[in-house]
Design a protein around this motif. Structure first.
Motif, PDB file in Angstrom:
ATOM      1  N   ASN A   1       0.858  -1.191   0.115  1.00 32.18           N
ATOM      2  CA  ASN A   1       0.195   0.013   0.016  1.00 32.18           C
ATOM      3  C   ASN A   1       0.748   1.306  -0.043  1.00 32.18           C
ATOM      4  OD1 ASN A   1      -2.416  -1.118  -0.178  1.00 32.18           O
ATOM      5  ND2 ASN A   1      -2.563  -1.587   1.940  1.00 32.18           N
ATOM      6  N   PHE A   2       1.840   1.328   0.813  1.00 25.50           N
ATOM      7  CA  PHE A   2       2.864   2.379   0.855  1.00 25.50           C
ATOM      8  C   PHE A   2       3.348   2.471  -0.584  1.00 25.50           C
ATOM      9  CE2 PHE A   2       7.154   3.895   0.852  1.00 25.50           C
ATOM     10  CZ  PHE A   2       7.021   5.219   1.740  1.00 25.50           C
TER      11      PHE A   2
ATOM     12  N   LYS B   1       2.122   1.839  -3.472  1.00 28.89           N
ATOM     13  CA  LYS B   1       1.134   2.117  -4.461  1.00 28.89           C
ATOM     14  C   LYS B   1       0.825   3.583  -4.149  1.00 28.89           C
ATOM     15  CE  LYS B   1      -3.571   1.141  -5.455  1.00 28.89           C
ATOM     16  NZ  LYS B   1      -4.868   0.214  -5.057  1.00 28.89           N
ATOM     17  N   GLU B   2       0.780   4.084  -2.815  1.00 27.09           N
ATOM     18  CA  GLU B   2       0.395   5.353  -2.509  1.00 27.09           C
ATOM     19  C   GLU B   2       1.638   6.456  -3.152  1.00 27.09           C
ATOM     20  OE1 GLU B   2      -0.606   5.375   1.463  1.00 27.09           O
ATOM     21  OE2 GLU B   2      -2.303   4.491   1.299  1.00 27.09           O
ATOM     22  N   ASN B   3       2.719   5.956  -3.137  1.00 28.34           N
ATOM     23  CA  ASN B   3       3.945   6.909  -3.385  1.00 28.34           C
ATOM     24  C   ASN B   3       4.710   6.418  -4.458  1.00 28.34           C
ATOM     25  OD1 ASN B   3       4.390   8.385  -0.580  1.00 28.34           O
ATOM     26  ND2 ASN B   3       3.754   6.216   0.052  1.00 28.34           N
TER      27      ASN B   3
END
Length: 58
Positions: free
Chosen positions: A24-25, A27-29
């Motif tokens: 998720n990190f 994907k978000e960054n």
């Protein structure tokens, strides 16, 4: 995303919950990661010309 999580679990050895957080990190960054890698000079160590993907123009 499931493939990334599975690879993190099997190759890095972290538990699934942590792998999901990492995925998720990422994907978000995703837009900033190439800049971070270029600043850290890790791109110089990537095999097969992958460094060029992250701004290394050697």
């Amino acid at each position: 995303m499931d493939e990334l999580i599975n690879q993190l679990v099997s190759k890095v050895g972290i538990d699934k919950e942590t792998a999901e957080k990492v995925a998720n990190f990422i994907k978000e960054n995703a837009g900033q990661i190439p800049q971070w890698l270029a600043k850290s000079n890790i791109a110089d160590k990537l095999p097969g010309g992958l460094g060029n993907m992250f701004g290394n123009k050697d």
